[in-house]
Design a protein around this motif. Sequence first.
Motif, PDB file in Angstrom:
ATOM      1  N   ASP A  79      33.309  47.507  37.360  1.00 47.48           N
ATOM      2  CA  ASP A  79      33.674  46.820  38.597  1.00 47.48           C
ATOM      3  C   ASP A  79      34.389  45.519  38.263  1.00 47.48           C
ATOM      4  O   ASP A  79      34.377  45.056  37.124  1.00 47.48           O
ATOM      5  CB  ASP A  79      32.460  46.592  39.515  1.00 47.48           C
ATOM      6  N   ALA A  80      35.022  44.948  39.272  1.00 48.02           N
ATOM      7  CA  ALA A  80      35.837  43.740  39.089  1.00 48.02           C
ATOM      8  C   ALA A  80      36.160  43.186  40.467  1.00 48.02           C
ATOM      9  O   ALA A  80      35.862  43.818  41.489  1.00 48.02           O
ATOM     10  CB  ALA A  80      37.127  44.086  38.356  1.00 48.02           C
ATOM     11  N   THR A  81      36.761  41.999  40.485  1.00 46.37           N
ATOM     12  CA  THR A  81      37.262  41.452  41.755  1.00 46.37           C
ATOM     13  C   THR A  81      38.784  41.488  41.699  1.00 46.37           C
ATOM     14  O   THR A  81      39.380  41.016  40.725  1.00 46.37           O
ATOM     15  CB  THR A  81      36.763  40.007  41.960  1.00 46.37           C
ATOM     16  N   VAL A  82      39.386  42.082  42.700  1.00 42.80           N
ATOM     17  CA  VAL A  82      40.852  42.167  42.734  1.00 42.80           C
ATOM     18  C   VAL A  82      41.375  41.215  43.798  1.00 42.80           C
ATOM     19  O   VAL A  82      40.782  41.084  44.882  1.00 42.80           O
ATOM     20  CB  VAL A  82      41.333  43.621  42.981  1.00 42.80           C
ATOM     21  N   SER A  83      42.468  40.531  43.465  1.00 39.32           N
ATOM     22  CA  SER A  83      43.176  39.702  44.446  1.00 39.32           C
ATOM     23  C   SER A  83      44.627  40.138  44.462  1.00 39.32           C
ATOM     24  O   SER A  83      45.244  40.303  43.408  1.00 39.32           O
ATOM     25  CB  SER A  83      43.127  38.223  44.059  1.00 39.32           C
ATOM     26  N   VAL A  84      45.154  40.343  45.658  1.00 37.61           N
ATOM     27  CA  VAL A  84      46.584  40.641  45.810  1.00 37.61           C
ATOM     28  C   VAL A  84      47.092  39.692  46.879  1.00 37.61           C
ATOM     29  O   VAL A  84      46.659  39.779  48.042  1.00 37.61           O
ATOM     30  CB  VAL A  84      46.841  42.098  46.243  1.00 37.61           C
ATOM     31  N   GLY A  85      47.971  38.754  46.460  1.00 36.06           N
ATOM     32  CA  GLY A  85      48.356  37.710  47.406  1.00 36.06           C
ATOM     33  C   GLY A  85      47.086  37.009  47.874  1.00 36.06           C
ATOM     34  O   GLY A  85      46.296  36.546  47.059  1.00 36.06           O
ATOM     35  N   ARG A  86      46.859  36.985  49.193  1.00 39.26           N
ATOM     36  CA  ARG A  86      45.658  36.296  49.700  1.00 39.26           C
ATOM     37  C   ARG A  86      44.469  37.228  49.911  1.00 39.26           C
ATOM     38  O   ARG A  86      43.367  36.780  50.210  1.00 39.26           O
ATOM     39  CB  ARG A  86      45.995  35.552  50.985  1.00 39.26           C
ATOM     40  N   ALA A  87      44.672  38.551  49.767  1.00 40.19           N
ATOM     41  CA  ALA A  87      43.556  39.502  49.931  1.00 40.19           C
ATOM     42  C   ALA A  87      42.697  39.506  48.665  1.00 40.19           C
ATOM     43  O   ALA A  87      43.223  39.434  47.556  1.00 40.19           O
ATOM     44  CB  ALA A  87      44.098  40.896  50.193  1.00 40.19           C
ATOM     45  N   TYR A  96      41.113  51.326  44.444  1.00 38.05           N
ATOM     46  CA  TYR A  96      42.483  51.124  43.973  1.00 38.05           C
ATOM     47  C   TYR A  96      43.117  49.957  44.710  1.00 38.05           C
ATOM     48  O   TYR A  96      42.608  49.509  45.753  1.00 38.05           O
ATOM     49  CB  TYR A  96      43.312  52.400  44.160  1.00 38.05           C
ATOM     50  N   PHE A  97      44.206  49.431  44.140  1.00 43.19           N
ATOM     51  CA  PHE A  97      44.954  48.365  44.838  1.00 43.19           C
ATOM     52  C   PHE A  97      46.440  48.609  44.657  1.00 43.19           C
ATOM     53  O   PHE A  97      46.865  49.253  43.690  1.00 43.19           O
ATOM     54  CB  PHE A  97      44.541  46.972  44.336  1.00 43.19           C
ATOM     55  N   TYR A  98      47.196  48.079  45.612  1.00 41.96           N
ATOM     56  CA  TYR A  98      48.653  48.145  45.523  1.00 41.96           C
ATOM     57  C   TYR A  98      49.176  46.728  45.738  1.00 41.96           C
ATOM     58  O   TYR A  98      48.905  46.105  46.774  1.00 41.96           O
ATOM     59  CB  TYR A  98      49.222  49.079  46.601  1.00 41.96           C
ATOM     60  N   ALA A  99      49.881  46.211  44.733  1.00 42.11           N
ATOM     61  CA  ALA A  99      50.479  44.873  44.820  1.00 42.11           C
ATOM     62  C   ALA A  99      51.985  45.043  44.963  1.00 42.11           C
ATOM     63  O   ALA A  99      52.648  45.492  44.018  1.00 42.11           O
ATOM     64  CB  ALA A  99      50.145  44.070  43.572  1.00 42.11           C
ATOM     65  N   PRO A 100      52.533  44.723  46.146  1.00 41.32           N
ATOM     66  CA  PRO A 100      53.978  44.899  46.328  1.00 41.32           C
ATOM     67  C   PRO A 100      54.771  43.953  45.417  1.00 41.32           C
ATOM     68  O   PRO A 100      54.227  42.930  44.970  1.00 41.32           O
ATOM     69  CB  PRO A 100      54.205  44.517  47.797  1.00 41.32           C
ATOM     70  N   TRP A 105      49.066  39.203  41.607  1.00 38.72           N
ATOM     71  CA  TRP A 105      47.787  39.925  41.682  1.00 38.72           C
ATOM     72  C   TRP A 105      46.939  39.578  40.467  1.00 38.72           C
ATOM     73  O   TRP A 105      47.459  39.185  39.415  1.00 38.72           O
ATOM     74  CB  TRP A 105      47.983  41.439  41.813  1.00 38.72           C
ATOM     75  N   SER A 106      45.637  39.747  40.636  1.00 33.87           N
ATOM     76  CA  SER A 106      44.743  39.476  39.502  1.00 33.87           C
ATOM     77  C   SER A 106      43.496  40.349  39.571  1.00 33.87           C
ATOM     78  O   SER A 106      43.128  40.845  40.636  1.00 33.87           O
ATOM     79  CB  SER A 106      44.329  37.993  39.486  1.00 33.87           C
ATOM     80  N   LEU A 107      42.913  40.547  38.408  1.00 39.18           N
ATOM     81  CA  LEU A 107      41.586  41.176  38.298  1.00 39.18           C
ATOM     82  C   LEU A 107      40.716  40.162  37.585  1.00 39.18           C
ATOM     83  O   LEU A 107      41.047  39.742  36.464  1.00 39.18           O
ATOM     84  CB  LEU A 107      41.661  42.471  37.490  1.00 39.18           C
ATOM     85  N   THR A 108      39.634  39.740  38.217  1.00 41.30           N
ATOM     86  CA  THR A 108      38.763  38.751  37.597  1.00 41.30           C
ATOM     87  C   THR A 108      37.350  39.311  37.486  1.00 41.30           C
ATOM     88  O   THR A 108      36.971  40.235  38.217  1.00 41.30           O
ATOM     89  CB  THR A 108      38.732  37.445  38.428  1.00 41.30           C
ATOM     90  N   ALA A 109      36.579  38.724  36.594  1.00 38.89           N
ATOM     91  CA  ALA A 109      35.174  39.097  36.344  1.00 38.89           C
ATOM     92  C   ALA A 109      34.980  40.607  36.200  1.00 38.89           C
ATOM     93  O   ALA A 109      34.036  41.172  36.790  1.00 38.89           O
ATOM     94  CB  ALA A 109      34.278  38.555  37.460  1.00 38.89           C
TER      95      ALA A 109
END
Length: 247
Positions: A79-87, A96-100, A105-109
């Motif tokens: 598991d991880a925390t995903v950020s895309v823009g402000r989400a 899954y994630f989609y970063a336009p 974007w980032s994956l933390t922890a």
Amino acid sequence: MPELFGHTRARIAARHALITPHNHVNSIVPGITGATTVVLINAALGAKFAQLLVTFQAAGGAALGASEVQTFGYLLSGDATVSVGRAKQKIGAGFYFYAPAGKTWSLTAPSPGSQVMLFQKKYVPLAGTPAPKAIIGDSAKVKGGPFLGDPAANLQVLLPDAPAFDMAVNIFAYQPGGHLPFVEVHVMEHGLVMLGGQGVYRLEDSWYPVQAGDVIWMAPYCAQWFVAMGKTPASYLYYKDVNRSAL
Ligand code: UGY
Ligand code: MN
């Protein structure tokens, strides 16, 4: 167990490639830290996209700046925390994630050992169509359907089927004995990872036994067919380029 005496199932051919977990060699990729990263597919092979496997260690992470590249990520494990823009959202295996293009974007922890499969492609805008927005989703919540009416081949479409998107990422799940209904020959390119089970993939004029962890590149017009074999279902996650002009 490593394969014996210099043998490998890997094959790099003109219009397709098979790379197994035994073949992996790591690369350093800017923006990804505390992780091993394997560039499985990219332009060096002849592809117009990149597919990367990232395995995080303790205190690892990824932070990518805004660029013309769009990224789709699928968490294979951990598991991880995903950020895309402000989400921002905590995600587990199967999310899954989609970063336009144009968004950071980032994956933390990430939990130590967690693995993410990335598909990256330079975005091709479509005149008059607003660019896609960020997405964070759970594949377990995506309704699938029988492929061309066959309940033994279930297809889940993870990204919206909309003209703004120039790439698609889907999951195909086959019952034992389930297969693609015909040998496909098409202009779209594929990058694929076997998520589970076993089967036989026909690529051009060769047939390959494949299993979880194997990665396949199919160039445009690579003849392709798959049959799930063994006693358990087989599934794969795959990329394809879509929705753009033929010229
Ligand atoms: O979407 C596809 O082209 C898919 N049917 N191809 C494949 O699974 N090799
Ligand atoms: Mn196909």
